[in-house]
Write an enzyme that holds these catalytic residues in place. Structure first.
Site, mmCIF file in Angstrom:
data_model
loop_
_atom_site.group_PDB
_atom_site.id
_atom_site.type_symbol
_atom_site.label_atom_id
_atom_site.label_comp_id
_atom_site.label_asym_id
_atom_site.label_seq_id
_atom_site.Cartn_x
_atom_site.Cartn_y
_atom_site.Cartn_z
ATOM 1 N N LYS A 22 0.797 -1.107 0.061
ATOM 2 C CA LYS A 22 -0.018 0.000 0.093
ATOM 3 C C LYS A 22 0.803 1.334 -0.031
ATOM 4 O O LYS A 22 0.744 2.332 -0.685
ATOM 5 C CB LYS A 22 -0.864 0.080 1.212
ATOM 6 C CG LYS A 22 -1.551 1.278 1.514
ATOM 7 C CD LYS A 22 -2.325 1.398 2.978
ATOM 8 C CE LYS A 22 -1.496 1.615 4.014
ATOM 9 N NZ LYS A 22 -1.157 3.052 4.260
ATOM 10 N N ASN A 23 1.948 1.299 0.866
ATOM 11 C CA ASN A 23 2.505 2.668 1.145
ATOM 12 C C ASN A 23 3.551 2.787 -0.197
ATOM 13 O O ASN A 23 4.105 3.727 -0.206
ATOM 14 C CB ASN A 23 3.435 2.643 2.592
ATOM 15 C CG ASN A 23 2.121 2.591 3.517
ATOM 16 O OD1 ASN A 23 1.236 3.125 3.098
ATOM 17 N ND2 ASN A 23 2.717 2.513 4.745
ATOM 18 N N ARG A 105 -4.808 10.931 4.238
ATOM 19 C CA ARG A 105 -3.797 11.536 4.548
ATOM 20 C C ARG A 105 -2.630 11.447 3.530
ATOM 21 O O ARG A 105 -1.916 12.553 3.315
ATOM 22 C CB ARG A 105 -3.079 11.276 5.862
ATOM 23 C CG ARG A 105 -2.296 12.703 6.378
ATOM 24 C CD ARG A 105 -1.664 12.285 7.620
ATOM 25 N NE ARG A 105 -0.581 13.101 8.176
ATOM 26 C CZ ARG A 105 0.360 13.559 7.264
ATOM 27 N NH1 ARG A 105 0.731 12.632 6.557
ATOM 28 N NH2 ARG A 105 1.178 14.588 7.864
ATOM 29 N N CYS A 129 -4.227 13.071 12.994
ATOM 30 C CA CYS A 129 -5.072 11.854 13.055
ATOM 31 C C CYS A 129 -4.803 10.869 13.979
ATOM 32 O O CYS A 129 -4.318 11.350 15.141
ATOM 33 C CB CYS A 129 -5.143 11.163 11.503
ATOM 34 S SG CYS A 129 -3.322 10.184 12.041
ATOM 35 N N ARG A 134 1.039 14.653 13.161
ATOM 36 C CA ARG A 134 1.619 14.446 11.690
ATOM 37 C C ARG A 134 1.505 15.893 11.028
ATOM 38 O O ARG A 134 0.814 16.055 9.930
ATOM 39 C CB ARG A 134 0.471 13.436 11.230
ATOM 40 C CG ARG A 134 0.538 12.218 11.825
ATOM 41 C CD ARG A 134 -0.163 11.156 11.168
ATOM 42 N NE ARG A 134 0.662 10.566 10.039
ATOM 43 C CZ ARG A 134 0.392 9.529 9.169
ATOM 44 N NH1 ARG A 134 -0.933 9.194 9.409
ATOM 45 N NH2 ARG A 134 0.949 9.319 8.455
ATOM 46 N N PRO A 135 2.589 16.916 11.380
ATOM 47 C CA PRO A 135 2.715 18.003 10.592
ATOM 48 C C PRO A 135 3.249 17.621 9.152
ATOM 49 O O PRO A 135 3.760 16.510 9.067
ATOM 50 C CB PRO A 135 3.680 18.666 11.298
ATOM 51 C CG PRO A 135 4.449 17.706 12.221
ATOM 52 C CD PRO A 135 3.508 16.573 12.348
ATOM 53 N N ASP A 137 5.727 20.084 7.843
ATOM 54 C CA ASP A 137 6.420 21.054 7.847
ATOM 55 C C ASP A 137 7.863 20.588 6.891
ATOM 56 O O ASP A 137 8.376 21.513 6.413
ATOM 57 C CB ASP A 137 6.868 21.458 9.133
ATOM 58 C CG ASP A 137 7.534 20.325 9.915
ATOM 59 O OD1 ASP A 137 6.825 19.374 10.196
ATOM 60 O OD2 ASP A 137 8.377 20.646 10.719
ATOM 61 N N LEU A 138 8.251 19.228 7.045
ATOM 62 C CA LEU A 138 9.366 19.035 6.423
ATOM 63 C C LEU A 138 9.166 19.081 4.885
ATOM 64 O O LEU A 138 10.108 19.397 4.124
ATOM 65 C CB LEU A 138 10.029 17.532 7.119
ATOM 66 C CG LEU A 138 10.335 17.692 8.410
ATOM 67 C CD1 LEU A 138 10.518 16.109 8.883
ATOM 68 C CD2 LEU A 138 11.732 18.449 8.825
ATOM 69 N N ASP A 333 4.664 0.532 12.036
ATOM 70 C CA ASP A 333 3.209 0.043 11.498
ATOM 71 C C ASP A 333 3.112 -1.333 11.916
ATOM 72 O O ASP A 333 2.246 -1.947 11.754
ATOM 73 C CB ASP A 333 3.261 0.138 10.075
ATOM 74 C CG ASP A 333 3.102 1.643 9.471
ATOM 75 O OD1 ASP A 333 2.867 2.440 10.300
ATOM 76 O OD2 ASP A 333 3.573 1.972 8.359
ATOM 77 N N ARG A 425 -8.678 -0.203 4.489
ATOM 78 C CA ARG A 425 -7.867 1.010 3.942
ATOM 79 C C ARG A 425 -6.697 0.282 3.391
ATOM 80 O O ARG A 425 -6.037 1.025 2.654
ATOM 81 C CB ARG A 425 -7.748 2.085 4.917
ATOM 82 C CG ARG A 425 -9.154 3.001 5.139
ATOM 83 C CD ARG A 425 -8.626 4.066 5.978
ATOM 84 N NE ARG A 425 -7.445 4.733 5.525
ATOM 85 C CZ ARG A 425 -6.259 4.823 6.235
ATOM 86 N NH1 ARG A 425 -6.372 4.792 7.637
ATOM 87 N NH2 ARG A 425 -5.391 5.392 5.885
#
Ligand code: EPU
Length: 465
Positions: A22-23, A105, A129, A134-135, A137-138, A333, A425
């Site tokens: 998935k990822n 996301r 979430c 979970r920003p 910014d990076l 995970d 999901r």
């Protein structure tokens, strides 16, 4: 809303083929925005996240086709490996709307490709979430280093590439550092690497994420004509090119799905043979399994990313100390699934979460099943118990749900895991896969038997991976 009803106590026995990751699928699908040529992806898992990404890409002018040979399997049967062809036909939309981003996301991974090819991107900020703040910014800092201006407008991040000498909008290669408080960022690395493929000049990404899914994205981009070195290591070098073409790639297998099935075999004292198993990407996890008394045997074969391995356990579980870290460390995970397993070990374990320090919503639910868990800051002390007992529990996010399902497989009596749309999901028909290994598990909707989700169904809104 669907739930799983599980009667625990059956050892899982049989064979399981690991699906495509998935990822990997999500950022690879987004990479199709970088070209107007067809991009074919093979072994794409049939998941609601993949379907949500198709919807988002369609809004952005990129259509997805299934080949005509595909069919919806009968209820309870796993679907065949899936091939998708994506093609961008409209090159103007740049807005990933909040309604879609909050559903998934990982939508944020369209940011780099849109900015690189269209000179502009407007992507709703995903917000927090169930697994933490979970920003992004990076991501924004990395793309700003490539020359993008970054503004916030009505909850959207609006990025614009600088104008080049010919007046066109194009990013400029640069040195980019992607380290943050919790290590690197996986989707941030995907965004900056994808964006840099079409930038003018050379980009060096330092403290890049080393996850196998990043290496897979680099494989696809390279097949499309990009010039990338070092993907899968902390330093990636990208030499920008003027355009990218089409490509055809089979996804790397899903190491988290593989690990979840391994943990299911282990917690039930069963014996499962996994094929297409990316054992090479699971060393930190199999090391803990072995420490806990689980046997992991690899069948000799050339490709350790598509190996055959047998996972079994016939002795009591031993405790272990686990600290999650970015790859190649222990994957966050698999943290919830490992907690379920160690809840039944003879002794005390400590699990420390260093990637998402708030990712512990499963603790309270596992406690309802008799686990003895003491949560303090980023750590949980797991005092092993002799047995777990079935209970109604509530899934909170994808991997937490997997942990609860594993606990249910080992528990005495009946466990009902509600809100399994989280699981749909990220796991392709997990209920059918576990049932085929001998688990007593059934899907119900409002108390009535329900078929696994059919191709084309959409999950209700859920924020997560
Ligand atoms: N972080 C920042 N700033 C950023 C980005 C991340 O501080 O700009 C922090 C995060 O808050 C977190 C850490 O850095 O503490 C790592 O986050 P990362 O960006 O690596 O996570 P991600 O790319 O958003 C992917 C996976 C997750 C997986 C993490 C970590 C996808 C689609 N999602 O998320 O998968 O947990 O990497 O390995 O690839 C899942 O599949 O269940 C899932 C949540």
């Amino acid at each position: 809303m669907d739930a799983f009803v599980i009667r625990g106590g059956r050892p899982l026995v049989g064979q399981f083929r690991v699906n495509g990751a998935k990822n990997a699928a999500l950022p690879l699908m987004a990479a199709a925005l970088l070209t107007d040529q067809p991009v074919t992806l093979r072994d794409v898992p049939d998941l609601s996240d993949v379907r949500n990404m198709r919807t988002l890409l369609a809004e952005l002018g990129c259509e997805t086709q299934d080949p005509p040979t595909q069919f919806t399997p009968p209820p309870g049967r796993p679907s065949p490996p899936r091939t998708l062809t994506l093609r961008t036909t409209v090159g103007t939309p740049v807005h990933a709307r909040y309604e879609l981003v909050r559903t998934m996301r990982a939508s944020v991974c369209v940011l780099g490709p849109l900015l690189a090819r269209r000179g502009r991107a407007r992507v709703a900020m995903p917000g927090g979430c169930a697994i933490g703040d979970r920003p992004i910014d990076l991501h924004l800092r990395g793309l700003a280093a490539l020359g993008a201006s970054v503004e916030l407008d009505a909850g959207d991040a609006v990025l614009t590439a600088p104008r080049g000498p010919g007046g066109e909008r194009r990013l400029v290669g640069a040195r980019v550092y992607l380290g943050g408080r919790f290590g690197s960022t996986v989707l941030g690395t995907a965004n900056v690497m994808a964006a840099a493929t079409l930038a003018r000049g050379r980009t060096l990404i330092e403290c890049a994420a080393c996850e196998p899914e990043i290496a897979d994205l680099a494989r696809l981009l390279t097949a499309m004509g990009a010039r990338i070195d070092g993907a899968g290591t902390p330093r990636i070098v990208v030499d920008g090119v003027d355009r990218l073409g089409g490509a055809d790639l089979t996804l790397v297998p899903d190491r988290i799905e593989a690990g979840t099935i391994m943990a299911a075999a282990a917690i039930t004292g069963g014996r499962v043979t996994l094929t297409n198993c990316p054992i090479d990407a699971l060393l930190a996890f199999t090391d803990i399994l072995t420490a806990a008394g689980v046997t992991v045997e690899e069948e000799p074969g050339a490709d350790l990313m598509r190996a055959t391995c047998v996972v079994s356990r016939d002795t009591p579980l031993r405790p272990a100390h686990v600290t999650t870290q970015p790859h190649p460390g222990f994957p966050t995970d698999l943290q919830a699934q490992t907690m379920a397993l160690l809840a039944l070990a003879r002794g005390n374990s400590v699990i420390t979460e260093r990637v998402f320090p708030q990712r512990f919503l499963h603790v309270a639910e596992l406690t309802r099943m008799g686990a003895r868990l003491d949560h303090e800051g980023p750590s949980v002390v797991v005092s092993g118990v002799d047995r777990l007992v079935g209970a109604p529990v509530m899934a909170s996010d994808l991997r937490a749900s997997a942990g609860l399902v594993l606990a249910g497989l080992a528990a005495q009596g009946e466990t009902t895991v509600r809100r399994v749309y989280h699981l749909d999901r990220g796991y392709e028909r997990l209920d059918a896969a576990l049932a085929s290994l001998g688990a007593d598990i059934r899907r119900v909707r409002d108390g009535q038997p329900a078929a696994p989700p059919a191709v084309g169904d959409f999950a209700p809104v859920a924020a997560g991976a």
